[in-house]
Write a protein that holds these residues in place. Structure first.
Motif: not given
Lengths: 336, 336
Positions: A153-181
């Motif tokens: 789970f990533i908060s502030g997910a549409a910001g510079a850190v959050g939008s990168a974090a969501g994609q990095i999580a997926r690329l590094k093997g997360a099964k499910r990625v959830i964000g809030s904005a």
């Protein structure tokens, strides 16, 4: 030839609560001729980042507070316009930390030459190739220790850190990625562009309930950019052994009263949770790994990113305030 | 010969807020003859511990909630009175987890033979040689990663875990050890008997101010038995890189409303702090190291400990409530 000058934004007084224009001043100084070993740089983009709000306070923190009547320092990119230093040629793009000024000048050790990458603006070195995406990388991999198959789970997910974090999580093997904005448009971006599996608008209802609905089987990793109610919600949804990387608390940066804290800290005991705060400056040893991964992902088209560009040095304060209000999508930069 | 029986305390209903006698029932059951591989044990001491309050709630936690109309399980020590199992002889002292009953019976795998140690009561296996001191050891060394020369703050410092933690911290190289407790008599014990460098009564004033006064140079490690205001105070006094081991939150166990959370969580980011919750059951691999260290310290006279002994199984509930009110010094046990 006229004397070269630098127009700069200074911190004039320490804000209480939200900053206003009155807390800043614009100062133009004449620049001396270059000494041996120095360069002069015309900035093209300056970075505005949430952490800057903390540095305006005169409190113990990881980096010294901004000095009054000095430049608001921070990340910036520009091109060399004059050089008396080996390895720096006129036209070279450089990255530095000298912040909110149109012209930066000084010893070459303050500057790092970067590469022009076809298709990428120089501002990428402030975002997807720079401090914010590196922060996402360190937080997920080094601080939270993301493992294959986990739910993030990533908060502030549409910001510079959050939008990168969501994609990095997926690329590094997360099964499910959830964000809030904080808006319907951002929530749509999260799932349509940044590859989030689920997303919600925290203004639509209690974060705790929305997170539970989005993560019915619980979360394993939480990347916190927001603090406050979001952190409490994460503590509610953590599975045993869950880990939180505390990166930002934008919800409280401008608070003038102590914010309410999470009321469910004892979940940390019963579920064996770990919360770790960090600032990326202490993890510089991971930068080569980040650049290797990120360069490859960008070359392969596996990473997307957005920028919100504000024009003009004299709009820097406005850009920072807008950033803290969530007006940006992706990295907020000021173009000179 | 009369039929053997076992008198037991059962959880009859789940308490809301503070438990009362009405939440428990006393039940006497007849015991069957031993089957092959079973033993019968006459308990001498049963353990009452703060974690038991959490298990009375029907909520997701590290261990299953207590079942209604079943025995209050937990640590106990006694002696074998009848045996049909190899390696268990009448008179052998044994440790087990079958809890609040005068006679325990079952497969020998539920029991572990311990040694009679001259000068130590059998109840030591519930405290200084048992779960509570082991918890202190794991929390300081594995969870908080105590290093030589650090300053340590321990809340609930006069309890079974806290009084062991203060001494272990010193023996493992802490420079300064600070404790809090809830009475002047306990505070005196901390500095006069348990080797704390400084101590305060949290009822005397704001914990934050008292901790700052006791640790003017900040703290590096916090061992939390209390939660609430104590945790907030620790977050205030942490030096950069500080680590907290969250072991207990006795200040909130009986709360019927969600307690206030720490309002200074963002210190975790700016100072790079780490908070980790734990329950000792997940760290059993460290038990041999603990027993080796603790046995040596006891033999060398380097560790002292206290017990608060309540007499009679029918006072077990009262003992548990007294424990949560802080009426004990050191380990609280019920003697049968």
């Amino acid at each position: 030839m006229s004397t070269p000058s630098s127009t700069q934004i200074h911190l004039a007084s320490r804000p209480i609560g939200w900053p206003t224009d009155a807390n800043f001043s614009t100062v133009t100084v004449e620049l001396p001729e270059l000494s041996e070993g120095e360069i002069r740089v015309a900035n093209e983009f300056i970075s505005v980042d949430p952490y800057m709000r903390g540095r305006m306070n005169d409190t113990k923190s990881y980096s010294a507070p901004y000095a009054l009547n000095e430049v608001m320092t921070g990340g910036a990119v520009g091109r060399v316009v004059e050089s008396r230093a080996e390895g720096f040629n006129v036209g070279d793009p450089v990255l530095h930390q000298l912040g909110w000024r149109d012209v930066a000048q000084g010893d070459a050790s303050h500057f790092r030459v970067v590469k022009d990458i076809p298709g990428l603006p120089l501002s990428a070195y402030l975002g997807i190739l720079g401090m914010t995406a590196f922060t996402a990388y360190v937080g997920l991999l080094e601080i939270a220790g993301l493992r294959n198959g986990e739910t993030v789970f990533i908060s502030g997910a549409a910001g510079a850190v959050g939008s990168a974090a969501g994609q990095i999580a997926r690329l590094k093997g997360a099964k499910r990625v959830i964000g809030s904005a904080g808006s319907a448009a951002k929530v749509e971006l999260l799932t349509e562009k940044y590859g989030y599996d689920a997303a919600f608008n925290y203004k639509d209802g209690p974060v705790r309930e929305q997170l539970r609905a989005a993560a019915p089987e619980g979360i394993d990793v939480y990347f916190d950019n927001v603090g406050g109610e979001h952190l409490e919600a994460a503590l509610d949804s953590f599975n045993p052994g869950g880990r939180g990387a505390l990166c930002g608390a934008i919800s409280v940066y401008n608070a003038t009263e102590a914010p309410a804290g999470p009321r469910n800290m004892s979940n940390m005991i019963t579920r064996g949770l770990n919360l770790k705060g960090f600032t990326v400056g202490n993890y510089a040893e991971h930068y080569p790994a980040f650049m290797a991964d990120m360069s490859e992902w960008i070359a392969q088209g596996k990473i997307v990113f957005d920028e919100t560009v504000v024009e003009g040095l004299d709009h820097s304060v406005e850009a920072l305030i807008d950033l803290m209000r969530g007006a940006n999508t992706g990295k907020m930069v000021v173009k000179l």
